[in-house]
Design a protein around this motif. Structure first.
Motif, PDB file in Angstrom:
ATOM      1  N   LEU A 174       0.829  -1.292  -0.114  1.00 47.55           N
ATOM      2  CA  LEU A 174       0.018   0.056  -0.160  1.00 47.55           C
ATOM      3  C   LEU A 174       0.930   1.361  -0.152  1.00 47.55           C
ATOM      4  CD1 LEU A 174      -2.534  -0.883   2.735  1.00 47.55           C
ATOM      5  CD2 LEU A 174      -2.845  -1.175   0.193  1.00 47.55           C
ATOM      6  N   GLU A 175       0.209   2.202  -0.249  1.00 51.31           N
ATOM      7  CA  GLU A 175       0.853   3.625  -0.170  1.00 51.31           C
ATOM      8  C   GLU A 175       0.671   4.258   1.075  1.00 51.31           C
ATOM      9  OE1 GLU A 175       3.164   6.904  -1.583  1.00 51.31           O
ATOM     10  OE2 GLU A 175       2.441   5.072  -2.907  1.00 51.31           O
ATOM     11  N   PRO A 176       1.768   4.281   1.989  1.00 47.77           N
ATOM     12  CA  PRO A 176       1.425   4.664   3.386  1.00 47.77           C
ATOM     13  C   PRO A 176       1.147   5.873   3.639  1.00 47.77           C
ATOM     14  CG  PRO A 176       3.572   3.636   2.954  1.00 47.77           C
ATOM     15  CD  PRO A 176       3.172   3.868   1.466  1.00 47.77           C
ATOM     16  N   ARG A 177      -0.026   6.004   4.530  1.00 51.51           N
ATOM     17  CA  ARG A 177      -0.491   7.253   4.789  1.00 51.51           C
ATOM     18  C   ARG A 177      -0.229   7.731   6.168  1.00 51.51           C
ATOM     19  NH1 ARG A 177      -7.130   7.450   3.507  1.00 51.51           N
ATOM     20  NH2 ARG A 177      -6.485   9.015   4.962  1.00 51.51           N
ATOM     21  N   ALA A 178       0.383   8.946   6.433  1.00 49.60           N
ATOM     22  CA  ALA A 178       0.810   9.276   7.607  1.00 49.60           C
ATOM     23  C   ALA A 178      -0.192   9.775   8.719  1.00 49.60           C
ATOM     24  CB  ALA A 178       1.737  10.512   7.350  1.00 49.60           C
ATOM     25  N   ASP A 179      -1.281  10.205   7.959  1.00 50.91           N
ATOM     26  CA  ASP A 179      -2.480  10.527   8.755  1.00 50.91           C
ATOM     27  C   ASP A 179      -3.027   9.231   9.585  1.00 50.91           C
ATOM     28  OD1 ASP A 179      -3.407   9.929   6.238  1.00 50.91           O
ATOM     29  OD2 ASP A 179      -5.168  10.581   6.756  1.00 50.91           O
ATOM     30  N   ILE A 180      -3.095   8.339   8.949  1.00 53.85           N
ATOM     31  CA  ILE A 180      -3.629   7.028   9.597  1.00 53.85           C
ATOM     32  C   ILE A 180      -2.684   6.488  10.503  1.00 53.85           C
ATOM     33  CG2 ILE A 180      -4.202   4.703   9.028  1.00 53.85           C
ATOM     34  CD1 ILE A 180      -5.499   5.528   6.395  1.00 53.85           C
ATOM     35  N   LEU A 181      -1.384   6.533  10.295  1.00 53.25           N
ATOM     36  CA  LEU A 181      -0.377   6.061  11.058  1.00 53.25           C
ATOM     37  C   LEU A 181      -0.198   7.138  12.394  1.00 53.25           C
ATOM     38  CD1 LEU A 181       2.521   5.071   8.569  1.00 53.25           C
ATOM     39  CD2 LEU A 181       1.035   3.585   9.823  1.00 53.25           C
ATOM     40  N   GLN A 182      -0.586   8.174  12.426  1.00 58.96           N
ATOM     41  CA  GLN A 182      -0.612   9.074  13.304  1.00 58.96           C
ATOM     42  C   GLN A 182      -1.829   8.950  14.252  1.00 58.96           C
ATOM     43  OE1 GLN A 182      -2.619  11.911  13.811  1.00 58.96           O
ATOM     44  NE2 GLN A 182      -1.652  12.988  15.577  1.00 58.96           N
ATOM     45  N   ARG A 183      -2.846   8.651  13.691  1.00 60.57           N
ATOM     46  CA  ARG A 183      -4.151   8.445  14.513  1.00 60.57           C
ATOM     47  C   ARG A 183      -3.909   7.217  15.411  1.00 60.57           C
ATOM     48  NH1 ARG A 183      -9.019   8.331  10.639  1.00 60.57           N
ATOM     49  NH2 ARG A 183     -10.306   7.942  12.749  1.00 60.57           N
ATOM     50  N   MET A 184      -3.266   6.307  14.740  1.00 59.42           N
ATOM     51  CA  MET A 184      -3.097   4.834  15.427  1.00 59.42           C
ATOM     52  C   MET A 184      -2.081   4.975  16.651  1.00 59.42           C
ATOM     53  SD  MET A 184      -4.274   1.869  15.472  1.00 59.42           S
ATOM     54  CE  MET A 184      -3.671   0.418  16.632  1.00 59.42           C
ATOM     55  N   VAL A 185      -0.891   5.762  16.333  1.00 63.05           N
ATOM     56  CA  VAL A 185      -0.041   5.745  17.377  1.00 63.05           C
ATOM     57  C   VAL A 185      -0.423   6.593  18.581  1.00 63.05           C
ATOM     58  CG1 VAL A 185       2.176   7.053  18.051  1.00 63.05           C
ATOM     59  CG2 VAL A 185       2.088   5.845  15.849  1.00 63.05           C
ATOM     60  N   ARG A 186      -1.435   7.806  18.185  1.00 65.15           N
ATOM     61  CA  ARG A 186      -2.043   8.605  19.308  1.00 65.15           C
ATOM     62  C   ARG A 186      -3.094   7.767  20.079  1.00 65.15           C
ATOM     63  NH1 ARG A 186      -6.776  11.954  18.769  1.00 65.15           N
ATOM     64  NH2 ARG A 186      -6.809  13.617  20.485  1.00 65.15           N
ATOM     65  N   TYR A 187      -3.795   6.867  19.255  1.00 63.54           N
ATOM     66  CA  TYR A 187      -4.730   5.897  19.975  1.00 63.54           C
ATOM     67  C   TYR A 187      -3.912   5.037  21.134  1.00 63.54           C
ATOM     68  CZ  TYR A 187      -7.542   1.749  20.478  1.00 63.54           C
ATOM     69  OH  TYR A 187      -8.207   0.632  20.755  1.00 63.54           O
ATOM     70  N   GLN A 188      -2.739   4.324  20.636  1.00 63.11           N
ATOM     71  CA  GLN A 188      -2.123   3.558  21.457  1.00 63.11           C
ATOM     72  C   GLN A 188      -1.316   4.141  22.559  1.00 63.11           C
ATOM     73  OE1 GLN A 188      -0.068   1.092  17.770  1.00 63.11           O
ATOM     74  NE2 GLN A 188       0.649   0.246  19.923  1.00 63.11           N
ATOM     75  N   LEU A 189      -1.082   5.511  22.468  1.00 64.54           N
ATOM     76  CA  LEU A 189      -0.222   5.990  23.588  1.00 64.54           C
ATOM     77  C   LEU A 189      -0.945   6.483  24.418  1.00 64.54           C
ATOM     78  CD1 LEU A 189       2.739   8.151  21.601  1.00 64.54           C
ATOM     79  CD2 LEU A 189       2.689   5.795  22.662  1.00 64.54           C
ATOM     80  N   ALA A 190      -2.419   7.118  23.977  1.00 66.01           N
ATOM     81  CA  ALA A 190      -3.365   7.285  24.963  1.00 66.01           C
ATOM     82  C   ALA A 190      -3.716   6.385  25.624  1.00 66.01           C
ATOM     83  CB  ALA A 190      -4.415   7.969  24.106  1.00 66.01           C
ATOM     84  N   LYS A 191      -3.970   5.138  25.101  1.00 61.27           N
ATOM     85  CA  LYS A 191      -4.829   4.129  25.868  1.00 61.27           C
ATOM     86  C   LYS A 191      -4.073   3.480  26.888  1.00 61.27           C
ATOM     87  CE  LYS A 191      -7.058  -0.157  24.736  1.00 61.27           C
ATOM     88  NZ  LYS A 191      -7.745  -1.307  23.811  1.00 61.27           N
ATOM     89  N   ARG A 192      -2.562   3.676  26.594  1.00 60.83           N
ATOM     90  CA  ARG A 192      -1.450   3.022  27.709  1.00 60.83           C
ATOM     91  C   ARG A 192      -1.335   3.952  28.808  1.00 60.83           C
ATOM     92  NH1 ARG A 192       4.454   2.288  25.219  1.00 60.83           N
ATOM     93  NH2 ARG A 192       5.203   4.517  25.361  1.00 60.83           N
ATOM     94  N   GLN A 193      -2.001   5.161  28.787  1.00 68.19           N
ATOM     95  CA  GLN A 193      -1.913   6.198  29.861  1.00 68.19           C
ATOM     96  C   GLN A 193      -2.368   5.534  31.204  1.00 68.19           C
ATOM     97  OE1 GLN A 193      -2.190  10.245  27.787  1.00 68.19           O
ATOM     98  NE2 GLN A 193      -1.391  10.486  29.883  1.00 68.19           N
ATOM     99  N   GLN A 194      -1.746   5.477  32.195  1.00 65.47           N
ATOM    100  CA  GLN A 194      -2.422   5.049  33.590  1.00 65.47           C
ATOM    101  C   GLN A 194      -3.573   5.948  34.117  1.00 65.47           C
ATOM    102  OE1 GLN A 194       0.551   4.549  36.367  1.00 65.47           O
ATOM    103  NE2 GLN A 194       0.451   2.391  36.073  1.00 65.47           N
ATOM    104  N   GLY A 195      -3.447   7.089  33.846  1.00 63.83           N
ATOM    105  CA  GLY A 195      -4.618   8.104  34.334  1.00 63.83           C
ATOM    106  C   GLY A 195      -5.048   8.148  35.914  1.00 63.83           C
ATOM    107  N   THR A 196      -3.809   7.610  36.623  1.00 61.47           N
ATOM    108  CA  THR A 196      -3.964   7.506  38.007  1.00 61.47           C
ATOM    109  C   THR A 196      -3.571   8.644  38.901  1.00 61.47           C
ATOM    110  OG1 THR A 196      -1.945   6.495  38.244  1.00 61.47           O
ATOM    111  CG2 THR A 196      -3.710   4.998  38.236  1.00 61.47           C
TER     112      THR A 196
END
Length: 206
Positions: free
Chosen positions: A25-47
Motif C-alpha cells: 500500500l501507499e503509506p498514509r501518515a495521517d492514519i499512522l498518526q491516529r493509530m500511534v495517538r490511540y495506542q499512547l493514549a490508551k496505555r496512559q494510567q490516568g491515576t
C-alpha cells in the motif's frame, strides 16, 4: 511482492510471496498518526489525582472576622489560596483512551507494514530459534544481518532459548505475532519477520 528469506546465519533460504494488500500500500501518515495517538493514549494510567477543596481535612470555620483586620476577606481554610488547601481544577483519575474504529486500526497496521516494505526495512528469516540461548552468539548473528535496532516478530509462540538470548540485547524488541502493533513497528529502524509470522498475518487479513 516477494521477500528473500534468510537464516539467522545470513544464508539464503529461498523466497516468500506476500500480499500487495498487506505490504504494497501507499503509506498514509495521517492514519499512522491516529493509530500511534490511540495506542499512547490508551496505555496512559490516568491515576494522577490531587485533592479538591471538598476533600481536604480542614475546619470550615471562618478564619477571622470579616472587617477590621486590614487583611483580605477569607472564609473556609480549605480554600486553594491557603497552604494545605484543596487544589483548584486539579487532575482527577480518569481514562485517557480515545475511540478509533476497528477498521481504521486494521488499516493502520497494513500501512505500517507497507511503510517498512517501501523503505526496504523488512528482513524475513526462516526460523527464530537459539539452541544455546546465549546473548553474545545471537548478537553476533544479528550483527551479520546488519540488525542493530529492530522489532522481531515470531510465530504464535517465541522460542524460549531465543527469547532468553534476545532480551538483553539493547534496542531489540521481540513479540509473538499476536502482539504486533503500529507503534512498535514505527519506533524501530527495521522489522524482522519470521516465515511463520508472515503466514499468520496473511491468514489474519485474508
Amino acid at each position: 511482492m516477494e521477500f528473500e528469506v534468510k537464516t539467522l546465519d545470513g544464508q539464503s533460504a529461498g523466497s516468500i510471496t506476500v500480499s500487495e494488500a498487506l505490504f504494497g500500500l501507499e503509506p498514509r501518515a495521517d492514519i499512522l498518526q491516529r493509530m500511534v495517538r490511540y495506542q499512547l493514549a490508551k496505555r496512559q494510567q490516568g491515576t494522577h489525582k490531587s485533592k479538591g477543596r471538598s476533600e481536604v481535612k480542614a475546619t470550615s470555620k471562618k478564619v477571622y472576622r470579616q472587617k477590621g483586620t486590614g487583611s483580605a476577606r477569607h472564609g473556609n481554610k480549605a480554600a486553594p489560596q491557603f497552604r494545605g488547601g484543596g487544589k483548584a481544577f486539579g487532575p482527577v483519575a480518569r481514562s485517557h483512551a480515545i475511540d478509533l474504529p476497528k477498521k481504521v486500526r486494521a488499516l493502520a497496521l497494513k500501512h505500517a507494514l507497507s511503510a517498512k516494505a517501501r523503505a526496504d526495512a523488512i528482513i524475513v528469516v526462516d526460523d527464530l530459534t537459539s539452541a544455546d540461548g546465549k546473548t553474545k552468539a545471537l548478537a553476533a548473528r544479528f550483527g551479520g544481518l546488519g540488525i542493530a535496532n529492530a522489532l522481531v516478530i515470531g510465530g504464535s509462540e517465541i522460542d524460549a532459548g531465543f527469547g532468553r538470548a534476545a532480551r538483553n540485547i539493547p534496542q531489540l524488541d521481540v513479540l509473538p505475532v499476536q502482539g504486533i502493533n503500529v507503534y512498535d513497528i514505527l519506533r524501530r529502524d527495521r522489522l524482522v519477520l519470521s516465515r511463520a509470522a508472515i503466514e499468520a498475518l496473511e491468514e489474519r487479513f485474508k
